[in-house]
Design a protein around this motif. Structure first.
Motif, short mmCIF file in Angstrom:
data_model
loop_
_atom_site.label_atom_id
_atom_site.label_comp_id
_atom_site.label_asym_id
_atom_site.label_seq_id
_atom_site.Cartn_x
_atom_site.Cartn_y
_atom_site.Cartn_z
N VAL A 127 10.56 14.49 35.80
CA VAL A 127 10.50 15.85 35.27
C VAL A 127 11.49 15.94 34.12
O VAL A 127 12.57 15.35 34.18
CB VAL A 127 10.83 16.90 36.36
N GLN A 128 11.12 16.67 33.09
CA GLN A 128 11.95 16.70 31.89
C GLN A 128 12.70 18.02 31.75
O GLN A 128 13.07 18.43 30.66
CB GLN A 128 11.08 16.44 30.65
N THR A 129 12.94 18.66 32.87
CA THR A 129 13.65 19.93 32.88
C THR A 129 15.10 19.74 33.32
O THR A 129 15.47 18.71 33.86
CB THR A 129 12.96 20.93 33.82
N LYS A 130 15.90 20.78 33.12
CA LYS A 130 17.31 20.74 33.51
C LYS A 130 17.48 20.83 35.02
O LYS A 130 18.47 20.33 35.56
CB LYS A 130 18.08 21.88 32.84
N SER A 131 16.54 21.50 35.67
CA SER A 131 16.65 21.68 37.12
C SER A 131 15.27 21.85 37.72
O SER A 131 14.30 22.13 37.01
CB SER A 131 17.52 22.91 37.44
N ILE A 132 15.19 21.68 39.04
CA ILE A 132 13.95 21.90 39.77
C ILE A 132 14.28 22.64 41.06
O ILE A 132 15.43 22.67 41.51
CB ILE A 132 13.23 20.57 40.11
N THR A 133 13.27 23.25 41.65
CA THR A 133 13.42 23.89 42.95
C THR A 133 12.34 23.39 43.89
O THR A 133 11.26 22.97 43.45
CB THR A 133 13.33 25.43 42.86
N ARG A 134 12.65 23.42 45.17
CA ARG A 134 11.71 23.00 46.20
C ARG A 134 11.77 23.98 47.37
O ARG A 134 12.85 24.46 47.75
CB ARG A 134 12.03 21.59 46.70
N PRO A 135 10.60 24.29 47.96
CA PRO A 135 10.59 25.21 49.10
C PRO A 135 10.94 24.49 50.39
O PRO A 135 10.64 23.31 50.56
CB PRO A 135 9.14 25.69 49.14
N LEU A 136 11.58 25.21 51.31
CA LEU A 136 11.89 24.65 52.62
C LEU A 136 12.18 25.77 53.60
O LEU A 136 13.07 26.59 53.38
CB LEU A 136 13.09 23.70 52.55
N ALA A 137 11.37 25.83 54.67
CA ALA A 137 11.57 26.80 55.75
C ALA A 137 11.66 28.23 55.22
O ALA A 137 12.48 29.04 55.69
CB ALA A 137 12.82 26.44 56.54
N GLY A 138 10.83 28.56 54.26
CA GLY A 138 10.82 29.90 53.72
C GLY A 138 11.93 30.18 52.73
O GLY A 138 12.04 31.30 52.21
N ARG A 139 12.75 29.20 52.46
CA ARG A 139 13.85 29.37 51.50
C ARG A 139 13.64 28.39 50.35
O ARG A 139 12.54 27.85 50.16
CB ARG A 139 15.20 29.12 52.20
N GLU A 140 14.68 28.10 49.62
CA GLU A 140 14.53 27.30 48.41
C GLU A 140 15.74 26.38 48.23
O GLU A 140 16.88 26.74 48.54
CB GLU A 140 14.41 28.25 47.20
N ILE A 141 15.47 25.17 47.71
CA ILE A 141 16.53 24.23 47.35
C ILE A 141 16.56 24.12 45.83
O ILE A 141 15.52 23.95 45.19
CB ILE A 141 16.29 22.84 47.95
N HIS A 142 17.76 24.22 45.27
CA HIS A 142 17.94 24.09 43.82
C HIS A 142 18.57 22.73 43.55
O HIS A 142 19.61 22.38 44.11
CB HIS A 142 18.86 25.21 43.32
N PHE A 143 17.93 21.96 42.65
CA PHE A 143 18.44 20.65 42.26
C PHE A 143 18.78 20.64 40.77
O PHE A 143 17.97 21.06 39.95
CB PHE A 143 17.40 19.55 42.51
N GLU A 144 19.95 20.16 40.45
CA GLU A 144 20.30 19.88 39.05
C GLU A 144 21.37 18.80 39.06
O GLU A 144 22.11 18.65 40.04
CB GLU A 144 20.81 21.12 38.33
N HIS A 145 21.48 18.05 37.96
CA HIS A 145 22.48 16.98 37.95
C HIS A 145 23.90 17.54 37.90
O HIS A 145 24.80 17.02 38.57
CB HIS A 145 22.26 16.04 36.77
N GLY A 146 24.11 18.60 37.12
CA GLY A 146 25.42 19.23 37.08
C GLY A 146 26.16 19.08 35.76
O GLY A 146 27.16 19.76 35.54
#
Length: 467
Positions: A130-149
Motif C-alpha cells: 500500500v502506498q499510503t501513510k497509514s492503514i486501518t483494519r476492522p476487528l471485533a467491531g472496532r478498528e486498528i490503526h497502522f502507521e510506521h511512525g
C-alpha cells in the motif's frame, strides 16, 4: 504514482488475526546487506504459512533499507533485493498464498510509495504494497490503526508523500554516515561498524564509536596498559590534589602514610609506589589542563546558545509524539482500539485515552548503554535481540495485544571483549518484552485493561534513553 487516501480501510473479516512486524532494515551497501536474523525470519514466515486462522501479516514500515542502497536508483533496488535475498522473497511468496501480507512504507523504504511498479513487483510475491501513510483494519467491531511512525518525527517526516526526491535530514544521515559505515565495516579488527543502525538515539553515535575503538580497535597491549590508569583516575586525581598540598607544605600526612604502607613490601612496594606516582603525575597534568578547558567549553557553549545554532534535538522523543497522536486519534476516530507503530525500535505497550498504543520494536540488534562505574573509561554498549511479532486478535474479554517472542542467541559472548564483559558484570540488561494486554470493547469504560493511564509495562521511554 497511485494516490490513495491516508488511513486506507480494508473490508476484510472482522475476526481476522493480525501479526505485526517492523523495522527489519533488510538491505544496504556492502556489510549492511547481512541479515543476522535471516533464519528466524524464514522460520516465522513458515509458521504463518501453516496457520489455520484467518490471518493478515502487516509489515509496518522499514522492511527494507533502500536509503542505504546508495549506488542504485528507483525500482532497480528491487532487483538487487531479490537477487541478494532469494530465500526471503520465495518464502514471502509461499506465505502469501496462505495468509494476507500487507507492506506499509516507512522512511527508509519511502521509495516504495513513489513508484507504481513496486506494487506490481511485490504482488508477484503475494505481498500487497500500500502506498499510503497509514492503514486501518476492522476487528471485533472496532478498528486498528497502522502507521510506521516516521511522520511524527521532524527529522524523518516526508512532507511531499510519494515524491522520491523529498529527502529529510534522516535521509542524508543514512546515505552518508550509515552507508559509509557499511562499506568500511570489514576493515576493522572486528566487523562492528555495520551495527551503526542499532545505535539509538543518534546522539550516541560518536560515543559508541569511541567505545568500540577502545574495546575493539585499540591495540590490546595499549588497551591493557591504559585501562588500569583510567580505572584508577578518580583515586589518582585525589592523590594528585593531596600531593599538591604536600608540596605546598599544607598537609603531608596522606603521602607519608602511602609511602610508609608500601615500604613494608620491599621492592614490590617500591614498584607499586612508582606506578602510583606516575599515575598521580599524569592525573595532576590532566587536572591542570582540565580547569582552563572547562571554562573555555562553558564560554563556547554560552556563545552557541546566544546564536541558537543547535536549537532542537537530533532525535525525536521516543514516546511523547505518539501518545499525542493516539489522543488525537481517540478524539477523531473513537472506534480506534489499537494504534500500532514502529520507527523508534523500542517495543512498548501504553494505554492512552482508551487506545492501546503499541510499538512493534525492531529485528535489528539492540544496544544498551552501560556507563563506566569509575574512571574515564567509555560506556559499554551491551548487545541483545528482542525479536518478536505483535499478535492482535479478538478475545473473550476484548481485543488482545501480545508480543510473541522469537528466540535468538545472545550475541554478547561473541561481540564483547573480556574488558567489556568484566565492566558489565552484574549490570547486564534485561530486555523483556511487554506483557499481554487486553483492550475492553465497552466504550462506556474510558480506559483499557492495560495497567496505568499513560505508562505501559514495557521499557520506560525515559529510562530507555539510558540503555
Amino acid at each position: 504514482m497511485t494516490t490513495q487516501a491516508d488511513g486506507e480501510a480494508h473490508p476484510g473479516a472482522d475476526d481476522r488475526v493480525y501479526y505485526v512486524i517492523s523495522d527489519l532494515h533488510i538491505g544496504g551497501d556492502e556489510q549492511l546487506e547481512d541479515i543476522e536474523f535471516r533464519e528466524e525470519l524464514l522460520t516465522f514466515l513458515e509458521s504463518l504459512e501453516e496457520t489455520d486462522e484467518e490471518t493478515e501479516l502487516v509489515i509496518n514500515g522499514d522492511a527494507f533499507g533502500l536509503w542505504e542502497l546508495t549506488e542504485l536508483d528507483g525500482p532497480a533496488k528491487f532487483d538487487a533485493l531479490v537477487e541478494t535475498y532469494p530465500a526471503v522473497f520465495e518464502q514471502l511468496r509461499a506465505t502469501g498464498e496462505a495468509v494476507t501480507i500487507t507492506l506499509v512504507p516507512g522512511n527508509h523504504d519511502h521509495e516504495l510509495a513513489a513508484y507504481d511498479t513496486y506494487v506490481d513487483r511485490f504482488a508477484a510475491y503475494n505481498v500487497d504494497l500500500v502506498q499510503t501513510k497509514s492503514i486501518t483494519r476492522p476487528l471485533a467491531g472496532r478498528e486498528i490503526h497502522f502507521e510506521h511512525g516516521h511522520q511524527r518525527d521532524p527529522n524523518n517526516r516526508i512532507d511531499d508523500w510519494g515524491n522520491p526526491y523529498d529527502r529529510p535530514l534522516g535521509y542524508y544521515y543514512n546515505t552518508h554516515v550509515t552507508s559509509t559505515a557499511g562499506q568500511l565495516s570489514d576493515r576493522g579488527r572486528f566487523n562492528w561498524l555495520k551495527d551503526i543502525q542499532a545505535v539509538t538515539p543518534t546522539e550516541w553515535m560518536p560515543l559508541w564509536v569511541l567505545s568500540k575503538y577502545v574495546y575493539r580497535e585499540m591495540h590490546p597491549l595499549l588497551r591493557y596498559a591504559l585501562v588500569p590508569f583510567l580505572l584508577l583516575f578518580n583515586v589518582t586525581a585525589l592523590l594528585a590534589i593531596l600531593v599538591g598540598l604536600d608540596v605546598a607544605g599544607v598537609y603531608a600526612m596522606p603521602t607519608d602514610a602511602v609511602q610508609g604502607f608500601l615500604g613494608q613490601f620491599g621492592r614490590p612496594g617500591t614498584v607499586a609506589y612508582l606506578v602510583l606516582a606516575i599515575n598521580v603525575a599524569l592525573a595532576g597534568i590532566l587536572l591542570l589542563v582540565a580547569v582552563p578547558l572547562y571554562f573555555i567549553q562553558q564560554d563556547i557553549k554560552r556563545t552557541i546558545d546566544r546564536f541558537g545554532l543547535f536549537d532542537g534535538d537530533v532525535t525525536v522523543d521516543a514516546a511523547k509524539p505518539y501518545e499525542a497522536a493516539a489522543r488525537e486519534l481517540a478524539a477523531e476516530r473513537p472506534e480506534t482500539a489499537v494504534f500500532c507503530y514502529g520507527h523508534t525500535h523500542r517495543p512498548d505497550v501504553t494505554a492512552v485515552d482508551g487506545i492501546c498504543l503499541v510499538n512493534s520494536g525492531t529485528w535489528l540488534k539492540r544496544l544498551h548503554r552501560r556507563d563506566g562505574v569509575t574512571g574515564l573509561l567509555p560506556p559499554v554498549f551491551y548487545p541483545s535481540y528482542q525479536l518478536a511479532a505483535v499478535r492482535i486478535a479478538a478475545d473473550t474479554d476484548g481485543i488482545a495485544v501480545e508480543f510473541q517472542p522469537i528466540e535468538k542467541p545472545n550475541p554478547a559472548p561473541e561481540e564483547l571483549t573480556l574488558t567489556e564483559r568484566l565492566l558489565t558484570l552484574g549490570r547486564k540488561p534485561d530486555p523483556d518484552l511487554p506483557e499481554r494486554h487486553v483492550v475492553e470493547l465497552d466504550r462506556s469504560e474510558p480506559e483499557s485493561s492495560v495497567p496505568g493511564e499513560t505508562t505501559g509495562t514495557g521499557p520506560d521511554p525515559v529510562n530507555e534513553q539510558q540503555e
